[in-house]
Design a protein around this motif. Structure first.
Motif, PDB file in Angstrom:
ATOM      1  N   THR A 103      11.123  10.836   9.538  1.00  0.00           N
ATOM      2  CA  THR A 103      10.604   9.464   9.512  1.00  0.00           C
ATOM      3  C   THR A 103       9.100   9.472   9.242  1.00  0.00           C
ATOM      4  O   THR A 103       8.580   8.630   8.508  1.00  0.00           O
ATOM      5  N   GLU A 104       8.399  10.442   9.841  1.00  0.00           N
ATOM      6  CA  GLU A 104       6.933  10.436   9.719  1.00  0.00           C
ATOM      7  C   GLU A 104       6.438  11.127   8.440  1.00  0.00           C
ATOM      8  O   GLU A 104       5.259  11.386   8.287  1.00  0.00           O
ATOM      9  N   ARG A 105       7.378  11.387   7.517  1.00  0.00           N
ATOM     10  CA  ARG A 105       7.000  11.914   6.199  1.00  0.00           C
ATOM     11  C   ARG A 105       7.318  10.888   5.103  1.00  0.00           C
ATOM     12  O   ARG A 105       7.695  11.228   3.987  1.00  0.00           O
ATOM     13  N   SER A 106       7.196   9.611   5.461  1.00  0.00           N
ATOM     14  CA  SER A 106       7.511   8.563   4.471  1.00  0.00           C
ATOM     15  C   SER A 106       6.242   8.209   3.687  1.00  0.00           C
ATOM     16  O   SER A 106       5.126   8.551   4.111  1.00  0.00           O
ATOM     17  N   PRO A 107       6.378   7.504   2.556  1.00  0.00           N
ATOM     18  CA  PRO A 107       5.192   7.035   1.836  1.00  0.00           C
ATOM     19  C   PRO A 107       4.264   6.205   2.730  1.00  0.00           C
ATOM     20  O   PRO A 107       3.056   6.208   2.537  1.00  0.00           O
ATOM     21  N   PHE A 108       4.824   5.504   3.731  1.00  0.00           N
ATOM     22  CA  PHE A 108       3.996   4.748   4.679  1.00  0.00           C
ATOM     23  C   PHE A 108       2.997   5.677   5.356  1.00  0.00           C
ATOM     24  O   PHE A 108       1.797   5.386   5.432  1.00  0.00           O
ATOM     25  N   ASN A 109       3.481   6.833   5.855  1.00  0.00           N
ATOM     26  CA  ASN A 109       2.595   7.769   6.545  1.00  0.00           C
ATOM     27  C   ASN A 109       1.609   8.398   5.570  1.00  0.00           C
ATOM     28  O   ASN A 109       0.444   8.613   5.896  1.00  0.00           O
ATOM     29  N   TYR A 110       2.097   8.684   4.368  1.00  0.00           N
ATOM     30  CA  TYR A 110       1.258   9.268   3.317  1.00  0.00           C
ATOM     31  C   TYR A 110       0.097   8.317   2.994  1.00  0.00           C
ATOM     32  O   TYR A 110      -1.058   8.713   2.933  1.00  0.00           O
ATOM     33  N   ALA A 111       0.444   7.031   2.855  1.00  0.00           N
ATOM     34  CA  ALA A 111      -0.564   6.060   2.419  1.00  0.00           C
ATOM     35  C   ALA A 111      -1.523   5.685   3.537  1.00  0.00           C
ATOM     36  O   ALA A 111      -2.724   5.551   3.320  1.00  0.00           O
ATOM     37  N   LEU A 112      -1.001   5.497   4.755  1.00  0.00           N
ATOM     38  CA  LEU A 112      -1.859   5.005   5.838  1.00  0.00           C
ATOM     39  C   LEU A 112      -2.490   6.127   6.652  1.00  0.00           C
ATOM     40  O   LEU A 112      -3.328   5.872   7.521  1.00  0.00           O
ATOM     41  N   GLY A 113      -2.058   7.353   6.380  1.00  0.00           N
ATOM     42  CA  GLY A 113      -2.659   8.491   7.066  1.00  0.00           C
ATOM     43  C   GLY A 113      -2.400   8.493   8.561  1.00  0.00           C
ATOM     44  O   GLY A 113      -3.226   8.955   9.343  1.00  0.00           O
ATOM     45  N   THR A 114      -1.255   7.921   8.980  1.00  0.00           N
ATOM     46  CA  THR A 114      -0.927   7.942  10.404  1.00  0.00           C
ATOM     47  C   THR A 114       0.287   8.852  10.641  1.00  0.00           C
ATOM     48  O   THR A 114       1.194   8.876   9.819  1.00  0.00           O
ATOM     49  N   PRO A 115       0.296   9.586  11.772  1.00  0.00           N
ATOM     50  CA  PRO A 115       1.469  10.410  12.056  1.00  0.00           C
ATOM     51  C   PRO A 115       2.606   9.594  12.686  1.00  0.00           C
ATOM     52  O   PRO A 115       3.722  10.083  12.825  1.00  0.00           O
ATOM     53  N   ASP A 116       2.323   8.333  13.067  1.00  0.00           N
ATOM     54  CA  ASP A 116       3.339   7.531  13.765  1.00  0.00           C
ATOM     55  C   ASP A 116       4.312   6.892  12.786  1.00  0.00           C
ATOM     56  O   ASP A 116       3.888   6.329  11.768  1.00  0.00           O
ATOM     57  N   PRO A 117       5.618   6.897  13.110  1.00  0.00           N
ATOM     58  CA  PRO A 117       6.551   6.079  12.332  1.00  0.00           C
ATOM     59  C   PRO A 117       6.125   4.622  12.414  1.00  0.00           C
ATOM     60  O   PRO A 117       5.468   4.221  13.394  1.00  0.00           O
ATOM     61  N   GLU A 130       3.345  -0.799  17.475  1.00  0.00           N
ATOM     62  CA  GLU A 130       3.098  -1.011  18.903  1.00  0.00           C
ATOM     63  C   GLU A 130       1.606  -1.218  19.138  1.00  0.00           C
ATOM     64  O   GLU A 130       1.196  -1.791  20.145  1.00  0.00           O
ATOM     65  N   GLY A 131       0.776  -0.699  18.219  1.00  0.00           N
ATOM     66  CA  GLY A 131      -0.634  -1.040  18.164  1.00  0.00           C
ATOM     67  C   GLY A 131      -1.526  -0.401  19.209  1.00  0.00           C
ATOM     68  O   GLY A 131      -2.574  -0.940  19.514  1.00  0.00           O
ATOM     69  N   ASN A 132      -1.097   0.751  19.747  1.00  0.00           N
ATOM     70  CA  ASN A 132      -1.936   1.413  20.756  1.00  0.00           C
ATOM     71  C   ASN A 132      -3.325   1.678  20.185  1.00  0.00           C
ATOM     72  O   ASN A 132      -3.475   2.445  19.229  1.00  0.00           O
ATOM     73  N   ASP A 133      -4.323   1.043  20.760  1.00  0.00           N
ATOM     74  CA  ASP A 133      -5.730   1.175  20.334  1.00  0.00           C
ATOM     75  C   ASP A 133      -5.958   0.795  18.871  1.00  0.00           C
ATOM     76  O   ASP A 133      -6.915   1.259  18.255  1.00  0.00           O
ATOM     77  N   LYS A 169       0.838  -1.206   0.000  1.00  0.00           N
ATOM     78  CA  LYS A 169       0.000   0.000   0.000  1.00  0.00           C
ATOM     79  C   LYS A 169       0.879   1.265   0.000  1.00  0.00           C
ATOM     80  O   LYS A 169       0.563   2.254  -0.673  1.00  0.00           O
ATOM     81  N   SER A 170       1.975   1.234   0.743  1.00  0.00           N
ATOM     82  CA  SER A 170       2.861   2.398   0.814  1.00  0.00           C
ATOM     83  C   SER A 170       3.625   2.578  -0.496  1.00  0.00           C
ATOM     84  O   SER A 170       3.805   3.705  -0.972  1.00  0.00           O
ATOM     85  N   LYS A 194      -5.325  -3.969  14.452  1.00  0.00           N
ATOM     86  CA  LYS A 194      -4.776  -4.357  13.141  1.00  0.00           C
ATOM     87  C   LYS A 194      -3.280  -4.037  13.079  1.00  0.00           C
ATOM     88  O   LYS A 194      -2.461  -4.833  12.602  1.00  0.00           O
ATOM     89  N   ALA A 195      -2.906  -2.860  13.612  1.00  0.00           N
ATOM     90  CA  ALA A 195      -1.494  -2.468  13.616  1.00  0.00           C
ATOM     91  C   ALA A 195      -0.685  -3.386  14.533  1.00  0.00           C
ATOM     92  O   ALA A 195       0.434  -3.789  14.203  1.00  0.00           O
ATOM     93  N   ALA A 196      -1.282  -3.738  15.690  1.00  0.00           N
ATOM     94  CA  ALA A 196      -0.584  -4.630  16.627  1.00  0.00           C
ATOM     95  C   ALA A 196      -0.334  -5.989  15.981  1.00  0.00           C
ATOM     96  O   ALA A 196       0.743  -6.581  16.133  1.00  0.00           O
ATOM     97  N   GLU A 197      -1.325  -6.453  15.231  1.00  0.00           N
ATOM     98  CA  GLU A 197      -1.187  -7.743  14.537  1.00  0.00           C
ATOM     99  C   GLU A 197      -0.065  -7.667  13.498  1.00  0.00           C
ATOM    100  O   GLU A 197       0.770  -8.564  13.382  1.00  0.00           O
TER     101      GLU A 197
END
Ligand SMILES: C[S@@+](CC[C@H](N)C(=O)[O-])C[C@H]1O[C@@H](n2cnc3c(N)ncnc32)[C@H](O)[C@@H]1O
Length: 456
Positions: A196-210, A216-219, A176-177, A222-225
């Motif tokens: 780090t938080e300006r990578s295609p991963f963040n762009y694609a998944l819309g998350t501010p977290d690296p 780490e899957g806080n709340d 996806k990224s 799916k991310a924790a899995e």
């Protein structure tokens, strides 16, 4: 008029194939090259290749690809490269539907109607997908519409850690990224940022977290899995890329009794555990993000290496390497597949944290790829990796392509990068570390640093 050197490429292929065949036939348990239809593992499948066999593999893959690129019409080749996207898409389908698991213990194969029923995918569509993969030697069509596993599809079994890496690549987060790489690079703000938080991963998944924070899957179950899956995926990666070669390729046995090795960003401790089991002179420390350390301490080590816990030879301590210093005064700080996660700015910060807690005799071992240029760069010496003989590209071309794909993974997921030899020297210098030696691990390398000797 310059002409392509076809016969030299053909003889490189013949020489390399012969060398690999001899390696198989010298194996006492199974002295033969197994056919692709074989589903039993060969004893050499998970052995770390000796360096000369590794080079033969790189020569074979590099020369075959260079020969095809040279002889075949360019528009055939380029079109096929564009179409490669379907291999990833199809692999994603068979992994998610667990087709290899359904075919396990079915040596005669199963009819597509039965596979379809068990995998819950429409029969004719699934047959088209499997037939395409069979044509790439993944699965086998035993007779019309009857499919079976083969040597390659066995690595798609859900129990094989490499299948976790397959999910990680062919599904979220990597695929996806990667689809958003061009969008991200062409974005005037994101494309020019090394954050780090300006990578295609963040762009694609819309998350501010690296990505690793996200894992780490806080709340976010799916991310924790995905994070837990990644820990297993690294085991498959290490086996496929011989990156566990550090366990036998570095002289651990020559180090004194009680030598402390801190495996920083060591995940659940796959490498630490091998070191712990093999070298009784070593005491291990494992530092990673809290979630991984908890998984290691509560789940993995009590099951797989309880003796290390009982003997007090392993210490678990969570860390955020971007913000904290590691455990002080260890003899060796190992950062395997960790520094490449970072931009230069972040890598310098992390390594200077390590440098600040080192004793004068401590060493840092950084294991990553050392990027080799496709152009000749002087002669080989003790600080460079062996270059291929012409007419092969000096960096073996496709034979060592994983160094570039791994660099791509770092760019896409984390805004990190693989580095050249000069990059490593530069980074070391800027944090007060001198290069001691490059250890060639066959595919990746270990760069050994010591505290810089201050000039008086
Ligand atoms: C590519 S994996 C390498 C794992 C292990 N060294 C190996 O080679 O198998 C990178 C590791 O770095 C860890 N990591 C990433 N960010 C971190 C942070 N801020 N602090 C501590 N560990 C981190 C991840 O959790 C992951 O285990």
């Amino acid at each position: 008029m310059e002409q392509a050197n076809i016969s030299s490429l053909v003889s490189l292929i013949a020489g390399a194939a012969g060398k690999i065949e001899t390696y198989y036939t010298a194996n006492p348990a199974k002295p033969y090259v197994p056919p692709l239809s074989d589903t039993e593992p060969h004893p050499l499948d998970n052995e770390i290749y000796p360096l000369d066999v590794r080079q033969a593999v790189q020569t074979l893959e590099g020369a075959c690809a260079q020969l095809c690129a040279t002889l075949v019409r360019p528009n055939y080749t380029i079109l096929n490269r564009h179409l490669n996207i379907y291999q990833t898409a199809y692999l994603s389908v068979v992994l998610r539907a667990q087709v290899a698991d359904v075919l396990l213990d079915e040596p005669a194969g199963l009819h597509i109607s039965e596979i379809s029923k068990r995998c819950k995918i429409e029969e004719k569509k699934l047959a088209r997908i499997l037939r395409t993969l069979c044509s790439q030697h993944i699965f086998r069509e035993v007779s019309k519409d009857t499919f079976a596993n083969n040597r390659l599809s066995m690595l798609l079994l859900s129990s094989d850690p490499l299948s976790s890496m397959g999910w990680h690549i062919s599904d979220e987060p990597t695929n996806k990224s990667a689809v958003h790489l061009a969008d991200t690079l062409l974005d005037p703000e994101w494309g020019f940022s090394d954050a780090t938080e300006r990578s295609p991963f963040n762009y694609a998944l819309g998350t501010p977290d690296p990505m690793f924070r996200y894992f780490e899957g806080n709340d976010n179950p799916k991310a924790a899995e995905q994070g837990a899956r990644f820990g297993k995926a690294m085991i498959g990666w290490n086996a496929a890329c011989d990156s566990s070669a550090i366990v036998t390729g570095y002289p651990w046995d020559k180090l004194g009794q009680g030598t402390t090795v801190n495996d920083i960003g060591g995940g659940v401790g796959h490498i630490s555990m091998q070191l712990c089991k093999r070298y009784k002179n070593l005491n291990l420390k494992l530092q990673d993000l809290p979630e991984r350390i908890e998984q290691a301490e509560k789940d993995i080590w009590p099951k797989d290496c309880p003796e290390a816990i009982a003997d007090g030879r392993i210490q678990f301590k969570p860390i955020d390497i971007f913000a904290e210093k590691p455990i002080a005064h260890c003899d060796i700080y190992l950062l395997k597949n960790v520094i490449h996660l970072m931009s230069d700015e972040v890598a310098i910060k992390v390594l200077s944290n390590v440098r600040s807690v080192m004793s004068p005799t401590s060493r840092v071992l950084v294991q990553d790829y050392i990027i080799q240029s496709p152009t000749q760069s002087g002669s080989d010496d003790e600080f460079t990796l062996k270059q291929a003989d012409p007419p092969l590209l000096p960096n073996y071309g496709v034979g060592r392509i994983r160094q570039f794909y791994t660099d791509a993974i770092m760019m896409v997921l984390l805004n990190g990068r693989e580095r050249t030899f000069d990059d490593f020297i530069q980074i070391g210098k800027s944090v007060g570390l001198d290069l001691v030696k490059i250890w060639d691990m066959g595919e990746s390398s270990v760069v050994e640093f010591a505290p810089a000797v201050l000039e008086k």
